[in-house]
Design a protein around this motif. Structure first.
Motif, PDB file in Angstrom:
ATOM      1  N   PRO A 167       0.910  -1.071  -0.026  1.00  0.00           N
ATOM      2  CA  PRO A 167       0.067  -0.041   0.148  1.00  0.00           C
ATOM      3  C   PRO A 167       0.992   1.440   0.078  1.00  0.00           C
ATOM      4  CG  PRO A 167      -0.941  -1.484   1.466  1.00  0.00           C
ATOM      5  CD  PRO A 167       0.290  -2.110   0.933  1.00  0.00           C
ATOM      6  N   HIS A 187       1.819   2.025  -3.561  1.00  0.00           N
ATOM      7  CA  HIS A 187       0.951   2.465  -4.341  1.00  0.00           C
ATOM      8  C   HIS A 187       0.416   3.923  -3.799  1.00  0.00           C
ATOM      9  CE1 HIS A 187      -3.426   2.839  -5.618  1.00  0.00           C
ATOM     10  NE2 HIS A 187      -3.166   2.223  -6.597  1.00  0.00           N
ATOM     11  N   ASP A 188       0.384   4.218  -2.583  1.00  0.00           N
ATOM     12  CA  ASP A 188      -0.488   5.587  -2.076  1.00  0.00           C
ATOM     13  C   ASP A 188       0.724   6.481  -2.230  1.00  0.00           C
ATOM     14  OD1 ASP A 188      -2.629   4.114  -1.566  1.00  0.00           O
ATOM     15  OD2 ASP A 188      -2.227   3.893   0.500  1.00  0.00           O
ATOM     16  N   LYS A 189       2.056   6.312  -1.777  1.00  0.00           N
ATOM     17  CA  LYS A 189       2.945   7.243  -1.799  1.00  0.00           C
ATOM     18  C   LYS A 189       3.765   7.611  -3.134  1.00  0.00           C
ATOM     19  CE  LYS A 189       2.020   8.054   2.579  1.00  0.00           C
ATOM     20  NZ  LYS A 189       1.245   9.396   3.071  1.00  0.00           N
TER      21      LYS A 189
END
Length: 53
Positions: A21, A24-26
């Motif tokens: 995650p 993906h997020d950062k």
């Protein structure tokens, strides 16, 4: 995934899998991890996510 420990085998939680995650997020990178039990290896695929609107 299982790991051998002193002759026994038990399911283990791999803390590195939870890093996906963050990628993906950062970093806008999708990560897919496949374990190849037959060849005793891991395949890691990293793809840049399409531009966000």
């Amino acid at each position: 995934m299982s790991r051998s420990n002193n002759g026994g085998s038990e399911a283990v939680r791999d803390p590195y899998i939870t890093m996906t995650p963050m990628f993906h997020d950062k970093l806008d990178i999708d990560v897919k991890v496949d374990v190849d039990e037959e060849h005793k290896g891991v395949i890691i695929r990293m793809n840049k996510v399409e531009a966000r609107s």
